[in-house]
Design an enzyme around this catalytic site. Structure first.
Site, mmCIF file in Angstrom:
data_model
loop_
_atom_site.group_PDB
_atom_site.id
_atom_site.type_symbol
_atom_site.label_atom_id
_atom_site.label_comp_id
_atom_site.label_asym_id
_atom_site.label_seq_id
_atom_site.Cartn_x
_atom_site.Cartn_y
_atom_site.Cartn_z
ATOM 1 N N GLY A 1 -29.955 -29.239 19.409
ATOM 2 C CA GLY A 1 -29.155 -29.311 18.178
ATOM 3 C C GLY A 1 -28.928 -27.949 17.422
ATOM 4 O O GLY A 1 -28.961 -27.925 16.295
ATOM 5 N N ARG B 1 -25.360 -25.342 14.686
ATOM 6 C CA ARG B 1 -25.609 -24.662 13.198
ATOM 7 C C ARG B 1 -26.753 -24.614 12.814
ATOM 8 O O ARG B 1 -27.836 -25.144 13.204
ATOM 9 C CB ARG B 1 -24.446 -25.306 12.396
ATOM 10 N N VAL C 1 -30.002 -35.885 22.035
ATOM 11 C CA VAL C 1 -31.390 -36.021 22.401
ATOM 12 C C VAL C 1 -32.041 -37.589 22.242
ATOM 13 O O VAL C 1 -33.057 -37.568 23.107
ATOM 14 C CB VAL C 1 -32.425 -35.030 21.853
ATOM 15 N N ASN D 1 -35.414 -28.993 17.781
ATOM 16 C CA ASN D 1 -34.844 -28.477 16.704
ATOM 17 C C ASN D 1 -33.877 -29.609 16.224
ATOM 18 O O ASN D 1 -33.768 -29.907 15.053
ATOM 19 C CB ASN D 1 -33.999 -27.073 16.624
ATOM 20 N N SER E 1 -41.243 -30.814 9.150
ATOM 21 C CA SER E 1 -40.929 -30.657 8.183
ATOM 22 C C SER E 1 -42.032 -30.602 6.957
ATOM 23 O O SER E 1 -42.743 -31.318 7.028
ATOM 24 C CB SER E 1 -39.824 -31.753 7.602
ATOM 25 N N TYR F 1 -37.326 -40.264 7.632
ATOM 26 C CA TYR F 1 -37.427 -38.877 8.176
ATOM 27 C C TYR F 1 -38.758 -38.556 7.981
ATOM 28 O O TYR F 1 -39.137 -37.722 8.993
ATOM 29 C CB TYR F 1 -36.581 -37.974 7.080
ATOM 30 N N ALA G 1 -41.543 -40.167 8.397
ATOM 31 C CA ALA G 1 -42.100 -40.856 9.508
ATOM 32 C C ALA G 1 -42.027 -40.327 10.815
ATOM 33 O O ALA G 1 -42.903 -39.867 11.486
ATOM 34 C CB ALA G 1 -41.759 -42.417 9.250
ATOM 35 N N LYS H 1 -40.920 -37.007 11.185
ATOM 36 C CA LYS H 1 -41.491 -35.553 11.207
ATOM 37 C C LYS H 1 -43.089 -35.695 11.409
ATOM 38 O O LYS H 1 -43.632 -34.791 11.968
ATOM 39 C CB LYS H 1 -40.977 -34.762 10.146
ATOM 40 N N ILE I 1 -34.758 -25.195 3.166
ATOM 41 C CA ILE I 1 -34.086 -24.278 3.547
ATOM 42 C C ILE I 1 -32.399 -24.427 3.576
ATOM 43 O O ILE I 1 -32.036 -25.547 3.582
ATOM 44 C CB ILE I 1 -34.218 -24.266 5.211
HETATM 45 N N1 CAA Z 1 -39.111 -37.953 -7.596
HETATM 46 C C1 CAA Z 1 -39.230 -38.961 -8.062
HETATM 47 N N2 CAA Z 1 -38.263 -40.077 -8.702
HETATM 48 C C2 CAA Z 1 -37.244 -39.794 -7.997
HETATM 49 C C3 CAA Z 1 -36.682 -38.664 -7.211
HETATM 50 C C4 CAA Z 1 -38.098 -37.778 -6.908
HETATM 51 N N3 CAA Z 1 -37.687 -36.774 -6.156
HETATM 52 N N4 CAA Z 1 -35.663 -38.679 -6.741
HETATM 53 C C5 CAA Z 1 -35.171 -39.842 -7.282
HETATM 54 N N5 CAA Z 1 -36.065 -40.315 -7.979
HETATM 55 C C6 CAA Z 1 -35.724 -41.653 -8.753
HETATM 56 C C7 CAA Z 1 -34.495 -41.555 -9.673
HETATM 57 O O1 CAA Z 1 -34.878 -40.913 -11.046
HETATM 58 C C8 CAA Z 1 -34.120 -42.895 -9.700
HETATM 59 O O2 CAA Z 1 -35.088 -43.362 -10.702
HETATM 60 P P1 CAA Z 1 -34.307 -44.524 -11.785
HETATM 61 O O3 CAA Z 1 -34.109 -45.664 -10.881
HETATM 62 O O4 CAA Z 1 -35.429 -45.099 -12.759
HETATM 63 O O5 CAA Z 1 -33.066 -44.078 -12.562
HETATM 64 C C9 CAA Z 1 -34.651 -43.516 -8.359
HETATM 65 O O6 CAA Z 1 -35.496 -42.780 -8.014
HETATM 66 C C10 CAA Z 1 -33.462 -43.706 -7.692
HETATM 67 O O7 CAA Z 1 -32.606 -42.564 -7.523
HETATM 68 P P2 CAA Z 1 -31.369 -42.244 -7.298
HETATM 69 O O8 CAA Z 1 -30.594 -42.873 -8.476
HETATM 70 O O9 CAA Z 1 -31.028 -40.949 -6.750
HETATM 71 O O10 CAA Z 1 -30.820 -43.489 -6.192
HETATM 72 P P3 CAA Z 1 -29.583 -43.347 -4.965
HETATM 73 O O11 CAA Z 1 -29.526 -44.583 -4.474
HETATM 74 O O12 CAA Z 1 -28.506 -42.998 -5.929
HETATM 75 O O13 CAA Z 1 -29.964 -42.151 -4.256
HETATM 76 C C11 CAA Z 1 -31.164 -40.806 -2.462
HETATM 77 C C12 CAA Z 1 -31.236 -42.045 -3.172
HETATM 78 C C13 CAA Z 1 -29.923 -40.808 -1.670
HETATM 79 C C14 CAA Z 1 -32.487 -40.851 -1.891
HETATM 80 C C15 CAA Z 1 -31.018 -39.522 -3.479
HETATM 81 O O14 CAA Z 1 -31.959 -39.673 -4.182
HETATM 82 C C16 CAA Z 1 -31.087 -38.254 -2.673
HETATM 83 O O15 CAA Z 1 -30.196 -37.727 -1.968
HETATM 84 N N6 CAA Z 1 -32.470 -37.609 -2.849
HETATM 85 C C17 CAA Z 1 -32.742 -36.267 -2.040
HETATM 86 C C18 CAA Z 1 -33.733 -36.505 -0.886
HETATM 87 C C19 CAA Z 1 -33.853 -35.381 -0.399
HETATM 88 O O16 CAA Z 1 -34.489 -34.674 -1.036
HETATM 89 N N7 CAA Z 1 -33.638 -35.120 0.877
HETATM 90 C C20 CAA Z 1 -34.028 -33.901 1.703
HETATM 91 C C21 CAA Z 1 -32.858 -33.518 2.545
HETATM 92 S S1 CAA Z 1 -33.143 -32.167 3.352
HETATM 93 C C22 CAA Z 1 -34.207 -32.146 4.485
HETATM 94 O O17 CAA Z 1 -34.571 -33.475 4.550
HETATM 95 C C23 CAA Z 1 -34.731 -31.252 5.102
HETATM 96 C C24 CAA Z 1 -36.185 -31.062 5.255
HETATM 97 O O18 CAA Z 1 -36.910 -31.199 5.913
HETATM 98 C C25 CAA Z 1 -36.753 -30.799 3.650
#
Ligand code: CAA
Length: 249
Positions: free
Chosen positions: A15, A18, A66, A92, A144, A157, A159, A161, A190
């Site tokens: 992977g 990029r 993969v 990766n 992660s 994700y 689970a 990792k 990152i």
């Molecule tokens: N902590 C606590 N509560 C949270 C929260 C958090 N981090 N994130 C969201 N919530 C809560 C919201 O406040 C919301 O609460 P209410 O219902 O009381 O309003 C509830 O959870 C639902 O959240 P959303 O409205 O955002 O729900 P959604 O369905 O629209 O979206 C989601 C859900 C797609 C998971 C979106 O919240 C999102 O994209 N979150 C980011 C997820 C994230 O951090 N991903 C990392 C990607 S990078 C990666 O994975 C690489 C790595 O190795 C780190």
């Protein structure tokens, strides 16, 4: 000399079209390794292969998922044919399908587990056969910070990792007898295409919680992978090494 660190070695980075994978591929190539470029996207893989050959290293493009046993078998057949040996495997390739648990579909669960966990199993099993014969190998698995802390919206994700960590520790024990080391790298937040799609508000909250005050760069991760790919880390196996700016200590 930096260029001598990995000279004569062949590395497969899954992977790596990029993001973090690309940075790892270029960093290992600069350290002297020939690179097997795997990605699901042919164009990004071909472009990267061009950059690697510009550095004076050999590049072999093996496109495919993969998570597909057929694709992995085809990749290893090509590696055996062209290079005859494989010294370094960097697992990766990874995807996210973030969703809150109550909305998460079976498909979102299966897609993430197939690529992030089963894909690692397929690649390590195939690589281990070659590495056993060579009595040499370096396997580095990308896990992660999410596996260590959990993260709202990432049950699938996290689970996958966390599974990678269990596999790392188990296979470090199994493969040590063949002089193969198996370690995991746990990146924090990152700057990559994967994190670019996180809503801005959430992203800012995450970055505010990083003691070093910034998101990590792909190069931060690649530097650690280079060390774990080299004989400078010869006595390290079964470890999970975080590279996360202090977001989880
Ligand atoms: N902590 C606590 N509560 C949270 C929260 C958090 N981090 N994130 C969201 N919530 C809560 C919201 O406040 C919301 O609460 P209410 O219902 O009381 O309003 C509830 O959870 C639902 O959240 P959303 O409205 O955002 O729900 P959604 O369905 O629209 O979206 C989601 C859900 C797609 C998971 C979106 O919240 C999102 O994209 N979150 C980011 C997820 C994230 O951090 N991903 C990392 C990607 S990078 C990666 O994975 C690489 C790595 O190795 C780190």
């Amino acid at each position: 000399m930096t260029q001598d660190l990995l000279s004569g070695k062949t590395a497969l980075i899954t992977g790596c079209g990029r993001g973090i994978g690309k940075s790892i591929a270029l960093t290992l190539a600069r350290a002297g390794a020939d690179i097997v470029v795997n990605d699901i996207d042919q164009d990004t893989a071909e472009n990267l292969a061009g950059e690697i050959t510009d550095l004076g290293r050999k590049a072999l493009v093996c496109c495919g998922s993969v998570g597909s046993r057929t694709d992995v078998d085809a990749t290893f057949a090509k590696i055996k044919d062209k290079f005859k040996h494989l010294d370094i495997l960097v697992n990766n390739a990874g995807i996210t399908r973030d969703n809150m648990l109550l909305k998460m579909t079976d498909q979102e669960w299966d897609q993430v587990l197939d690529v992030n966990l089963k894909g690692v199993f397929y690649c390590i099993r195939a690589a281990a056969e070659m590495m056993k014969e060579q009595a040499y190998g370096k396997i580095i698995n990308l896990t992660s910070v999410t596996a260590l802390t959990g993260n709202v919206g990432q049950a699938n994700y996290a689970a996958s990792k966390a599974g990678v960590i269990g596999m790392t520790k188990t296979l470090a024990r199994e493969l040590a007898r063949y002089q193969v080391t198996v370690n995991a790298v746990a990146p924090g937040f990152i700057d990559t295409p994967m994190t670019a799609s996180i809503p801005d508000e959430i992203k800012q909250t995450i970055v505010r919680g990083i003691p070093l005050g910034r998101a990590g760069s792909p190069q931060d991760i690649a530097n650690l992978v280079k060390f774990l790919s080299s004989d400078e880390s010869a006595y390290i196996t079964g470890q999970v090494i975080s590279c996360n700016g202090g977001i989880y200590i």
